[in-house]
Design a protein around this motif. Structure first.
Motif, PDB file in Angstrom:
ATOM      1  N   VAL A  70       0.869  -1.174   0.000  1.00  0.00           N
ATOM      2  CA  VAL A  70       0.000   0.000   0.000  1.00  0.00           C
ATOM      3  C   VAL A  70       0.907   1.225   0.000  1.00  0.00           C
ATOM      4  O   VAL A  70       1.704   1.408   0.931  1.00  0.00           O
ATOM      5  CB  VAL A  70      -0.921  -0.009   1.235  1.00  0.00           C
ATOM      6  N   PRO A  71       0.830   2.075  -1.015  1.00  0.00           N
ATOM      7  CA  PRO A  71       1.822   3.149  -1.187  1.00  0.00           C
ATOM      8  C   PRO A  71       2.030   4.047   0.037  1.00  0.00           C
ATOM      9  O   PRO A  71       3.153   4.361   0.394  1.00  0.00           O
ATOM     10  CB  PRO A  71       1.271   3.945  -2.377  1.00  0.00           C
ATOM     11  N   ASP A  72       0.944   4.448   0.688  1.00  0.00           N
ATOM     12  CA  ASP A  72       1.080   5.397   1.784  1.00  0.00           C
ATOM     13  C   ASP A  72       1.086   4.727   3.158  1.00  0.00           C
ATOM     14  O   ASP A  72       1.042   5.410   4.179  1.00  0.00           O
ATOM     15  CB  ASP A  72      -0.036   6.447   1.726  1.00  0.00           C
ATOM     16  N   ARG A  73       1.139   3.392   3.173  1.00  0.00           N
ATOM     17  CA  ARG A  73       1.137   2.668   4.447  1.00  0.00           C
ATOM     18  C   ARG A  73       2.167   1.539   4.366  1.00  0.00           C
ATOM     19  O   ARG A  73       1.846   0.405   3.976  1.00  0.00           O
ATOM     20  CB  ARG A  73      -0.259   2.126   4.750  1.00  0.00           C
ATOM     21  N   PRO A  74       3.395   1.798   4.745  1.00  0.00           N
ATOM     22  CA  PRO A  74       4.473   0.831   4.537  1.00  0.00           C
ATOM     23  C   PRO A  74       4.319  -0.476   5.301  1.00  0.00           C
ATOM     24  O   PRO A  74       4.954  -1.468   4.948  1.00  0.00           O
ATOM     25  CB  PRO A  74       5.721   1.595   5.003  1.00  0.00           C
ATOM     26  N   ASP A  75       3.479  -0.485   6.339  1.00  0.00           N
ATOM     27  CA  ASP A  75       3.281  -1.721   7.102  1.00  0.00           C
ATOM     28  C   ASP A  75       2.073  -2.522   6.636  1.00  0.00           C
ATOM     29  O   ASP A  75       1.698  -3.508   7.271  1.00  0.00           O
ATOM     30  CB  ASP A  75       3.124  -1.401   8.591  1.00  0.00           C
ATOM     31  N   ARG A  76       1.441  -2.102   5.535  1.00  0.00           N
ATOM     32  CA  ARG A  76       0.246  -2.774   5.028  1.00  0.00           C
ATOM     33  C   ARG A  76       0.461  -3.244   3.596  1.00  0.00           C
ATOM     34  O   ARG A  76       1.265  -2.690   2.856  1.00  0.00           O
ATOM     35  CB  ARG A  76      -0.972  -1.842   5.064  1.00  0.00           C
ATOM     36  N   VAL A  77      -0.305  -4.294   3.230  1.00  0.00           N
ATOM     37  CA  VAL A  77      -0.296  -4.802   1.854  1.00  0.00           C
ATOM     38  C   VAL A  77      -1.737  -5.033   1.427  1.00  0.00           C
ATOM     39  O   VAL A  77      -2.658  -5.058   2.250  1.00  0.00           O
ATOM     40  CB  VAL A  77       0.504  -6.119   1.735  1.00  0.00           C
ATOM     41  N   TYR A  78      -1.911  -5.199   0.119  1.00  0.00           N
ATOM     42  CA  TYR A  78      -3.222  -5.559  -0.411  1.00  0.00           C
ATOM     43  C   TYR A  78      -3.370  -7.079  -0.451  1.00  0.00           C
ATOM     44  O   TYR A  78      -2.500  -7.783  -0.984  1.00  0.00           O
ATOM     45  CB  TYR A  78      -3.396  -5.016  -1.828  1.00  0.00           C
ATOM     46  N   TYR A  79      -4.467  -7.566   0.111  1.00  0.00           N
ATOM     47  CA  TYR A  79      -4.900  -8.945  -0.108  1.00  0.00           C
ATOM     48  C   TYR A  79      -5.939  -8.866  -1.225  1.00  0.00           C
ATOM     49  O   TYR A  79      -7.052  -8.403  -1.007  1.00  0.00           O
ATOM     50  CB  TYR A  79      -5.499  -9.526   1.173  1.00  0.00           C
ATOM     51  N   PRO A  80      -5.585  -9.292  -2.451  1.00  0.00           N
ATOM     52  CA  PRO A  80      -6.471  -9.040  -3.595  1.00  0.00           C
ATOM     53  C   PRO A  80      -7.768  -9.850  -3.545  1.00  0.00           C
ATOM     54  O   PRO A  80      -7.852 -10.907  -2.899  1.00  0.00           O
ATOM     55  CB  PRO A  80      -5.618  -9.480  -4.799  1.00  0.00           C
ATOM     56  N   ARG A  81      -8.764  -9.321  -4.229  1.00  0.00           N
ATOM     57  CA  ARG A  81     -10.016 -10.054  -4.424  1.00  0.00           C
ATOM     58  C   ARG A  81      -9.708 -11.450  -4.956  1.00  0.00           C
ATOM     59  O   ARG A  81      -8.873 -11.632  -5.858  1.00  0.00           O
ATOM     60  CB  ARG A  81     -10.889  -9.293  -5.424  1.00  0.00           C
ATOM     61  N   GLY A  82     -10.391 -12.457  -4.373  1.00  0.00           N
ATOM     62  CA  GLY A  82     -10.184 -13.829  -4.805  1.00  0.00           C
ATOM     63  C   GLY A  82      -9.133 -14.583  -4.020  1.00  0.00           C
ATOM     64  O   GLY A  82      -8.835 -15.740  -4.321  1.00  0.00           O
ATOM     65  N   THR A  83      -8.593 -13.957  -2.965  1.00  0.00           N
ATOM     66  CA  THR A  83      -7.562 -14.588  -2.141  1.00  0.00           C
ATOM     67  C   THR A  83      -8.200 -15.456  -1.057  1.00  0.00           C
ATOM     68  O   THR A  83      -9.208 -15.101  -0.461  1.00  0.00           O
ATOM     69  CB  THR A  83      -6.684 -13.506  -1.473  1.00  0.00           C
ATOM     70  N   LEU A  84      -7.567 -16.602  -0.808  1.00  0.00           N
ATOM     71  CA  LEU A  84      -7.912 -17.455   0.330  1.00  0.00           C
ATOM     72  C   LEU A  84      -6.766 -17.367   1.326  1.00  0.00           C
ATOM     73  O   LEU A  84      -5.608 -17.589   0.962  1.00  0.00           O
ATOM     74  CB  LEU A  84      -8.099 -18.903  -0.122  1.00  0.00           C
ATOM     75  N   ALA A  85      -7.068 -17.031   2.578  1.00  0.00           N
ATOM     76  CA  ALA A  85      -6.017 -16.876   3.583  1.00  0.00           C
ATOM     77  C   ALA A  85      -6.504 -17.394   4.932  1.00  0.00           C
ATOM     78  O   ALA A  85      -7.708 -17.560   5.166  1.00  0.00           O
ATOM     79  CB  ALA A  85      -5.599 -15.407   3.701  1.00  0.00           C
ATOM     80  N   MET A  86      -5.540 -17.660   5.810  1.00  0.00           N
ATOM     81  CA  MET A  86      -5.857 -18.171   7.141  1.00  0.00           C
ATOM     82  C   MET A  86      -6.130 -17.045   8.117  1.00  0.00           C
ATOM     83  O   MET A  86      -5.402 -16.045   8.156  1.00  0.00           O
ATOM     84  CB  MET A  86      -4.693 -19.008   7.683  1.00  0.00           C
ATOM     85  N   ALA A  87      -7.180 -17.202   8.909  1.00  0.00           N
ATOM     86  CA  ALA A  87      -7.388 -16.341  10.066  1.00  0.00           C
ATOM     87  C   ALA A  87      -6.508 -16.853  11.205  1.00  0.00           C
ATOM     88  O   ALA A  87      -6.120 -18.026  11.221  1.00  0.00           O
ATOM     89  CB  ALA A  87      -8.858 -16.360  10.474  1.00  0.00           C
ATOM     90  N   ASN A  88      -6.191 -15.982  12.149  1.00  0.00           N
ATOM     91  CA  ASN A  88      -5.391 -16.429  13.283  1.00  0.00           C
ATOM     92  C   ASN A  88      -5.657 -15.545  14.491  1.00  0.00           C
ATOM     93  O   ASN A  88      -6.356 -14.536  14.407  1.00  0.00           O
ATOM     94  CB  ASN A  88      -3.899 -16.476  12.931  1.00  0.00           C
ATOM     95  N   ALA A  89      -5.075 -15.944  15.616  1.00  0.00           N
ATOM     96  CA  ALA A  89      -5.220 -15.185  16.857  1.00  0.00           C
ATOM     97  C   ALA A  89      -3.875 -14.622  17.299  1.00  0.00           C
ATOM     98  O   ALA A  89      -3.676 -14.344  18.477  1.00  0.00           O
ATOM     99  CB  ALA A  89      -5.802 -16.074  17.938  1.00  0.00           C
ATOM    100  N   GLY A  90      -2.956 -14.476  16.354  1.00  0.00           N
ATOM    101  CA  GLY A  90      -1.613 -14.020  16.660  1.00  0.00           C
ATOM    102  C   GLY A  90      -0.606 -14.872  15.918  1.00  0.00           C
ATOM    103  O   GLY A  90      -0.969 -15.815  15.201  1.00  0.00           O
ATOM    104  N   PRO A  91       0.679 -14.586  16.075  1.00  0.00           N
ATOM    105  CA  PRO A  91       1.703 -15.339  15.350  1.00  0.00           C
ATOM    106  C   PRO A  91       1.639 -16.840  15.629  1.00  0.00           C
ATOM    107  O   PRO A  91       1.506 -17.275  16.773  1.00  0.00           O
ATOM    108  CB  PRO A  91       3.016 -14.741  15.871  1.00  0.00           C
ATOM    109  N   ASN A  92       1.700 -17.624  14.560  1.00  0.00           N
ATOM    110  CA  ASN A  92       1.807 -19.084  14.638  1.00  0.00           C
ATOM    111  C   ASN A  92       0.639 -19.739  15.377  1.00  0.00           C
ATOM    112  O   ASN A  92       0.821 -20.703  16.128  1.00  0.00           O
ATOM    113  CB  ASN A  92       3.140 -19.480  15.295  1.00  0.00           C
ATOM    114  N   THR A  93      -0.559 -19.215  15.154  1.00  0.00           N
ATOM    115  CA  THR A  93      -1.758 -19.792  15.783  1.00  0.00           C
ATOM    116  C   THR A  93      -2.770 -20.247  14.741  1.00  0.00           C
ATOM    117  O   THR A  93      -3.966 -20.265  15.004  1.00  0.00           O
ATOM    118  CB  THR A  93      -2.418 -18.775  16.741  1.00  0.00           C
TER     119      THR A  93
END
Length: 243
Positions: free
Chosen positions: A147-170
């Motif tokens: 994300v251009p104006d937010r260096p700690d963020r990225v785009y998760y594009p439409r159509g992505t499957l990803a894992m939910a979690n409750a913190g690192p390695n969970t």
């Protein structure tokens, strides 16, 4: 939420008489962890919503893509799993499918924030707190658009499957389907993409909105207004379905 088993033994022969003596309670065995590269670990404080055991954890991990079909009450959602990028996650997801963990479950959360638009599924209890009774390491993405104006963020594009979690390695069983480009920290494992027909089903669920409550008549986060049920989940291999 937990039942601890206390074991007793009957033993002893004193002065020629058989007596029953209860030994002190034994400590619960240590949580099991697999010995492969994924190190799936039991979570005694978070028991499984459905019993599935630990996934197979081979030294030589899966690297080929497979397809999964989620048959929902809004149509089929076909997903290509990317084992080259997230082998531990794909192995776990296939394990849960083959143990029918996702059969007859409801997706419990829909979000409609300006920067977060996802449908979250994978908890048979429907509460958002249920899991498979184990957790495992992150396999975080490194190639998502920044994300251009937010260096700690990225785009998760439409159509992505990803894992939910409750913190690192969970990571456990809960996952989310992205129905519009979303902005997040790169803290969620990406392990697949959704086909166009599947996106049509996802769009129909999103278009129904989120259930209102007396406290919040126009929510942007909560249960889908249109019930989103996974009736059946199957892994398609060679190209037979396994459910």
């Amino acid at each position: 939420m937990r039942i601890n088993l206390i074991r007793f033994t009957v033993t002893g022969l004193v002065a020629g008489l058989l007596t029953a003596a209860a030994t002190p309670a034994l400590a619960d065995p240590a949580p099991r962890t697999t010995h492969g590269p994924c190190q799936y670990a039991e979570t005694p404080d978070d028991p499984p919503a459905r019993p599935v055991g630990l996934p197979f954890d081979p030294r030589h991990q899966q690297t080929w893509n497979t397809h999964v079909v989620l048959s929902t009450n809004h149509g089929k959602i076909t997903i290509t799993l990317d084992a080259a990028k997230a082998p531990c996650t794909v192995q776990s997801f296939e394990h849960l499918i083959l143990h029918r963990f996702y059969h007859d479950t409801s997706c419990h959360r829909l979000t409609a924030y300006p920067t977060l638009k996802v449908l979250q599924c994978g908890d048979p209890s429907g509460t958002g707190s249920g899991g498979p009774g184990y957790q495992y390491k992150d396999e975080l993405p490194t190639d998502l658009p920044p994300v251009p104006d937010r260096p700690d963020r990225v785009y998760y594009p439409r159509g992505t499957l990803a894992m939910a979690n409750a913190g690192p390695n969970t990571n456990g069983s809960q996952f989310f389907l992205v129905y519009a480009d979303s902005i997040l920290r790169p803290n969620y494992t990406v392990f697949g993409t959704i086909d166009e027909a599947g996106m049509a089903a996802l769009d129909a669920i999103a278009a129904g909105g989120i259930q209102s409550t007396p406290e919040d008549p126009a929510p942007v986060d909560g249960a889908p207004a249109l019930t989103a049920d996974i009736q059946r989940a199957c892994v398609h291999l060679f190209p037979l379905p396994f459910c």
